[in-house]
Design an enzyme around this catalytic site. Structure first.
Site, PDB file in Angstrom:
ATOM      1  N   CYS A  93       0.837  -1.199   0.000  1.00 59.92           N
ATOM      2  CA  CYS A  93       0.000   0.000   0.000  1.00 59.92           C
ATOM      3  C   CYS A  93       0.874   1.251   0.000  1.00 59.92           C
ATOM      4  O   CYS A  93       1.766   1.381   0.824  1.00 59.92           O
ATOM      5  CB  CYS A  93      -0.908   0.006   1.229  1.00 59.92           C
ATOM      6  SG  CYS A  93      -2.052   1.404   1.256  1.00 59.92           S
ATOM      7  N   CYS A 153      -0.384   4.368   0.401  1.00 64.98           N
ATOM      8  CA  CYS A 153      -1.043   5.500   1.046  1.00 64.98           C
ATOM      9  C   CYS A 153      -0.152   6.108   2.128  1.00 64.98           C
ATOM     10  O   CYS A 153       0.805   5.491   2.585  1.00 64.98           O
ATOM     11  CB  CYS A 153      -2.400   5.098   1.614  1.00 64.98           C
ATOM     12  SG  CYS A 153      -2.357   4.356   3.253  1.00 64.98           S
ATOM     13  N   CYS A 173      -0.700   4.387   6.201  1.00 59.19           N
ATOM     14  CA  CYS A 173      -0.168   3.102   6.656  1.00 59.19           C
ATOM     15  C   CYS A 173       1.263   3.242   7.171  1.00 59.19           C
ATOM     16  O   CYS A 173       2.053   3.998   6.620  1.00 59.19           O
ATOM     17  CB  CYS A 173      -0.186   2.073   5.522  1.00 59.19           C
ATOM     18  SG  CYS A 173      -1.827   1.438   5.139  1.00 59.19           S
TER      19      CYS A 173
END
Length: 189
Positions: free
Chosen positions: A49, A51, A54
């Protein structure tokens, strides 16, 4: 051109994990009184991920994150060291106040992911957890400081190690979210 560190567990390829992995103990990075969280079932939807919410290891552009049913996730040691990173976020990420490691993040609001907790499988006490299946929110790595000129190389490296890069979740998870929303609105039964 060198490729930025994706994540230590995927940089050189995917370690074929055990699809029947039954969980284990997640441990934060503290040497003194580490937080321990037991996951008493297998994990699902493991992915890289990009993003900015996180937790990522130092120098990594991506996290590796999966989900488990929240009822199968419990703090077993040093829970007094945990705090929610952002109480307004959908995912209530509980992080160690000392080392910053995100230990688990339940979804408690009305959402398709309600009842699931997000975890970082590299924190398991064994390395046989199921390998990631895709890369999500790849463009979001730019928001985390990755130079946009690196993105073609990053996407190529993700594909090289076996992860299809998406700028959202995988198509199957996006279909799941859309189906939940359609049922909630009454468009689907």
């Amino acid at each position: 051109m060198s490729i930025r560190l994706l994540h230590p567990s995927i940089q050189s390829g995917l370690n074929k994990g055990d699809s029947k992995h039954a969980g284990g103990v997640l441990t934060c990075k503290c040497l003194d009184r580490p937080v321990k969280v037991k996951v008493s079932t297998g994990i699902a939807h493991n992915h890289a991920c990009g993003c900015t919410k996180c937790w990522k290891p130092e120098g990594a552009a991506f996290s590796v994150v999966a989900v488990a049913p929240s009822e199968a996730v419990s703090v077993t040691e040093n829970g007094d060291k945990l705090a929610v990173v952002d109480p307004s976020a959908l995912i209530q990420r509980h992080a160690c106040k000392e080392c910053g490691t995100h230990m688990y993040g339940p979804v408690e609001r009305d959402h398709a992911f309600k009842g699931l907790s997000f975890i970082h499988p590299e924190l398991f006490d064994s390395g046989d957890w199921p390998e990631p299946g895709f890369a999500a929110f790849v463009s979001s790595a730019i928001e985390g400081g990755v130079d946009p000129s690196e993105m073609d190389g990053i996407r190529a490296k993700l594909r090289e190690v076996g992860l299809e890069p998406y700028d959202c979740l995988s198509p199957a998870l996006m279909d799941f979210l859309a189906t939940w929303a359609a049922k909630k609105s009454g468009v689907l039964q």
